[in-house]
Scaffold this motif. Sequence first.
Motif, PDB file in Angstrom:
ATOM      1  N   UNK A 251       0.811  -1.196   0.000  1.00 42.61           N
ATOM      2  CA  UNK A 251       0.000   0.000   0.000  1.00 42.61           C
ATOM      3  C   UNK A 251       0.854   1.259   0.000  1.00 42.61           C
ATOM      4  N   UNK A 252       0.188   2.375  -0.283  1.00 37.32           N
ATOM      5  CA  UNK A 252       0.875   3.673  -0.314  1.00 37.32           C
ATOM      6  C   UNK A 252       1.214   4.139   1.100  1.00 37.32           C
ATOM      7  N   UNK A 253       2.208   5.012   1.183  1.00 38.37           N
ATOM      8  CA  UNK A 253       2.566   5.653   2.445  1.00 38.37           C
ATOM      9  C   UNK A 253       1.329   6.217   3.132  1.00 38.37           C
ATOM     10  N   UNK A 254       1.379   6.243   4.474  1.00 34.34           N
ATOM     11  CA  UNK A 254       0.257   6.787   5.227  1.00 34.34           C
ATOM     12  C   UNK A 254       0.310   8.317   5.296  1.00 34.34           C
ATOM     13  N   UNK A 255      -0.845   8.916   5.564  1.00 34.99           N
ATOM     14  CA  UNK A 255      -0.909  10.357   5.821  1.00 34.99           C
ATOM     15  C   UNK A 255       0.167  10.759   6.834  1.00 34.99           C
ATOM     16  N   UNK A 256       0.766  11.886   6.627  1.00 29.81           N
ATOM     17  CA  UNK A 256       1.874  12.357   7.468  1.00 29.81           C
ATOM     18  C   UNK A 256       3.212  12.043   6.836  1.00 29.81           C
ATOM     19  N   UNK A 257       3.262  10.947   6.093  1.00 26.67           N
ATOM     20  CA  UNK A 257       4.508  10.569   5.422  1.00 26.67           C
ATOM     21  C   UNK A 257       4.693  11.323   4.107  1.00 26.67           C
ATOM     22  N   UNK A 258       3.798  12.280   3.839  1.00 24.36           N
ATOM     23  CA  UNK A 258       3.959  13.167   2.691  1.00 24.36           C
ATOM     24  C   UNK A 258       4.524  14.523   3.099  1.00 24.36           C
ATOM     25  N   UNK A 259       4.892  14.680   4.379  1.00 25.78           N
ATOM     26  CA  UNK A 259       5.556  15.908   4.828  1.00 25.78           C
ATOM     27  C   UNK A 259       6.853  16.086   4.050  1.00 25.78           C
ATOM     28  N   UNK A 260       7.042  17.257   3.445  1.00 22.91           N
ATOM     29  CA  UNK A 260       8.224  17.477   2.621  1.00 22.91           C
ATOM     30  C   UNK A 260       9.460  17.856   3.429  1.00 22.91           C
ATOM     31  N   UNK A 261       9.269  18.513   4.563  1.00 23.89           N
ATOM     32  CA  UNK A 261      10.426  18.891   5.376  1.00 23.89           C
ATOM     33  C   UNK A 261      10.901  17.752   6.267  1.00 23.89           C
ATOM     34  N   UNK A 262      10.001  16.849   6.627  1.00 23.92           N
ATOM     35  CA  UNK A 262      10.383  15.705   7.461  1.00 23.92           C
ATOM     36  C   UNK A 262      11.175  14.695   6.639  1.00 23.92           C
ATOM     37  N   UNK A 263      11.987  13.895   7.321  1.00 21.37           N
ATOM     38  CA  UNK A 263      12.665  12.767   6.685  1.00 21.37           C
ATOM     39  C   UNK A 263      11.825  11.524   6.947  1.00 21.37           C
ATOM     40  N   UNK A 264      11.322  10.929   5.873  1.00 22.42           N
ATOM     41  CA  UNK A 264      10.443   9.767   5.966  1.00 22.42           C
ATOM     42  C   UNK A 264      11.282   8.508   5.742  1.00 22.42           C
ATOM     43  N   UNK A 265      11.086   7.510   6.606  1.00 23.26           N
ATOM     44  CA  UNK A 265      11.978   6.341   6.631  1.00 23.26           C
ATOM     45  C   UNK A 265      11.187   5.050   6.431  1.00 23.26           C
TER      46      UNK A 265
END
Length: 497
Positions: A251-265
Amino acid sequence: MKVRLVKDDINSNYKVSLDDISKEKDFIKILEDYNIKYKKTEYFKDFFMYKLLNINSKFIMILQERASNYIKYIEPVSIYSLPIQIDDINGEVPIIYPEENKNYITLGVLDNGIAHIKYLDPWIKKVHTRFLKKDTSTTHGTFVSGIALYGDKLENREMVKNEGFYLLDATVLSSTTIEEDELLQNIALAIKENYKKVKIWNLSLSVKIGIEEDTFSDFGVLLDHLQKTYGVLIFKSAGNGGNFMKRKPKGKLYHGSDSLLAIIVGAINNERYASNYSRVGLGPKGTIKPDLASYGGDLLLGDSGEMIMKGVKSFSRDGNLASSSGTSFATARVSSLATIIYQHICKDFKDFSDFNPILLKALIIHSAKNTDRNLSMEEVGYGIPATSAKILSYFKNENIKIFNGVMEKYQEIELNGSFFEYKKDIKVKITLVYDTEFDYLQSGEYIKSDIKIKDFSENGRNLTRKFEAKLARNKKIVLYSDSDIKKNFTLIVEKID
């Protein structure tokens, strides 16, 4: 007006976002006319959400008839809980303690609490919570914190090159379920009340709705706003999915994981593949998400249809060694990495005025490499970062130049002839990371002003750019933008063979 209904159309809580906030009074009148109970949550100026209590499609049809011209979306309120499996295992590791007269910075752990076990208690600097102790479970937050401080020792291999640092226990989730609006508000308050002393935050929690193709989620927008407003850097988990148990695609990344300034892991397993459960990108509008990946263990489908866990090691809330799997724990390794790097380059341990989230993000992304399995960017972003020691060596490496600055529409970066060893051209690896202003209401482009690199990286709008190229000795690196909005940037140029 986008509408998403709960399964079987049972009465549920729904959230509503308005496209035109000038129509707010009209919207409230409709709710009152039909005796609908509601709650408004304002995350920051003009960015708010209405939660409508106990409604179904019948009332949603009324909203479609009377308010579709100014409602952006109606969707079920996501309910968050931690259905996590943590298994005790045998073993122990030496306890590490703070050294006297040594300065440490603090990693904020936004989670369900940290247990004061022998391994972690010496490092817990402060507790921020709005929950009673009896209502806090500390299962997940303890496991996350254990990996942040002891991850390499527990796995008996060097992935981060761990060092000690303090922890802020920011308990934003109780032992029961919590709805999205309350969770987001708790996260915002924790950062607002502690940002002067805590600059790096681990957020291994997700709102379990998949991201959109063209629209950034409320959660993602809020995380971007918090980072811009308070000058912090957030490390956010990509999210876990169970589609592998049904033999379906991830499935696609969850909401919140589309933050552009955050580092998503995201997570990889011992075989260096992306873990079965690790959810995938890209982000909205083709943005690079996740940013990175790290070791988070694996979950497998057994021959009899059972789930088999090949977990990573940390601690249970009882102080025992334990095992579990998840992108949460991959995230803890990378937030730990950033904390250690900043601890070494920090000069102001009182006010942290020298904190530069763009520099940290650029250093870690520049170091990242794909595994030998050649994984897709949708799975692992730019790859798996190097150790803290490797990244810190960049500052003394003559083959690496780091440029920090502020630009508007145009900036030239010039490298001297000695960097080229006076050759005609050289092969380089370049990483650019910058921040910008955002259109939080998304009436136009979310990224208000981007930076492109002339002749090298000019496609798409994204806050990160990384590539290899040949650079001629007499050619300057030209950064340019489509607007004069001021943008902080870090550019790393590395000469490679």
